[in-house]
Design an enzyme around this catalytic site. Sequence first.
Site, PDB file in Angstrom:
ATOM      1  CG  HIS A   1     -53.888 -41.722 -85.895  1.00  0.00           C
ATOM      2  ND1 HIS A   1     -53.352 -40.643 -86.625  1.00  0.00           N
ATOM      3  CD2 HIS A   1     -55.456 -41.525 -86.113  1.00  0.00           C
ATOM      4  CE1 HIS A   1     -54.263 -40.153 -87.524  1.00  0.00           C
ATOM      5  NE2 HIS A   1     -55.230 -40.584 -87.191  1.00  0.00           N
ATOM      6  CB  CYS A   2     -52.074 -42.474 -89.982  1.00  0.00           C
ATOM      7  SG  CYS A   2     -52.902 -41.048 -89.806  1.00  0.00           S
ATOM      8  CG  LEU A   3     -48.424 -44.891 -92.234  1.00  0.00           C
ATOM      9  CD1 LEU A   3     -47.023 -44.945 -92.936  1.00  0.00           C
ATOM     10  CD2 LEU A   3     -49.668 -44.948 -93.126  1.00  0.00           C
TER      11      LEU A   3
ATOM     12  CB  ILE B   1     -54.386 -47.862 -86.516  1.00  0.00           C
ATOM     13  CG1 ILE B   1     -53.613 -48.009 -85.374  1.00  0.00           C
ATOM     14  CG2 ILE B   1     -55.627 -48.115 -86.057  1.00  0.00           C
ATOM     15  CD1 ILE B   1     -53.743 -47.159 -84.020  1.00  0.00           C
ATOM     16  CG  ASP B   2     -55.772 -45.041 -90.433  1.00  0.00           C
ATOM     17  OD1 ASP B   2     -56.159 -45.209 -88.897  1.00  0.00           O
ATOM     18  OD2 ASP B   2     -55.650 -43.895 -90.467  1.00  0.00           O
TER      19      ASP B   2
END
Length: 419
Positions: free
Chosen positions: A260-262, A264-265
């Site tokens: 969910h991080c790289l 999206i963030d």
Amino acid sequence: MDEKVVVVGQGYVGLPLAMRAVRAGFTVVGIDVDPWRVKRLNAAETYIEDVGDEALDAALRTGRYHATTAYADAEGFDVGVVTVPTPLHEGVPDLRHVADAGRSLAAFIRPGVTVVLESTTYPGTTEEYLRQVLEEGSGLRTPGDFHLGYSPERIDPGNERWRLENTPKIVSGVDAASLAKVQAFYGRIVDDAVPVSSPRVAELSKLLENTFRHVNVALVNELSIFAGQLGIDVWEAIDAASTKPFGYMRFTPGPGVGGHCLPIDPSYLSWKVKRSLGHTFRFVELANDINDHMPDHVVHRLTLALNERRKPVKDSRILVLGLAYKKNTGDLRESPAIGVVKALRRLGADVRAADPHIETCSLPFDVEMAELTATELARADAVLILTDHDRFDYELVARASALVFDTRNRCRGANVERI
């Protein structure tokens, strides 16, 4: 009387936090919208790698933890922590889960309580967005009536060295009193709570951490493409560069980025810069483009490798090793393996997959799962390593396979090609 903590969201961030809070002596209510999750949690059946059945059972037996779908169980809470997903929708931050959680908690806010947001988001979310939701729903104000802060999650699923309790935790508040409350709470949860001056700083720090990694992964991914075309072993070059004791940090290429991080963030940061300043964040957009196309590059390289052996992709039997986005976990969120498998199937390949961390029922597509055996390897026209779980026997893979395309640098041999 024990302080009551409500953790909204019992996923890979919220559940470890809930377990740690129980151990710290809090009474904890874990709220999740998924009845299946709640049922499993209350039966001491985990679905998170970092929280075992034994730890969950121990928390339940204290009588100070239970999971529920009912926000009514939040009544009387002292600390409320929001750990819900913050996805992108058509390139725009989607804060509906934060809004839903905020509206639901607001009904139970009373003077003196503390609310903390942990979900990754753009700078300004806590002070401008969540504060408004909470104030409108409760009729109270912050600063003044209740406390509000932001503390970005730093969970690394599957990491046995750095866990919630020993990873420094950034904390912030909308005023000095809120910061003191947030810091006091996490001071009982983690070894080191690191205060910053405002939620905006804390929100930006989280985006900086993930954007830094995203951009550097994109750098080595593109470098791996060009190095291969130049006939240079990019892995040897990375190993050589990694001997430098200063001014360098090791990053390695792969089939893309997931979780969910790289993926999206960094886009949250790019969106905020564009919306507030009218500028494009060129580094982020370029990194997105490179990393998004790595699954296509993997399929292209595998196609070339099969062509060299006079085999078309169509009707070739391909065994994919690892579907999760990260080694030693079963997390499929935004996994690049999904794109690779779908692309191979569109080309007519007979795709099978092996992943000891994933249950077939959790797959977002229809693919036959297989055990990693010498027979299965020998039957495959090509073996594609996408996620390098430690439970795979890489010596067996190299020995028993006709062709191995390795995106993770785990195999050696005349029959092995690496990204």
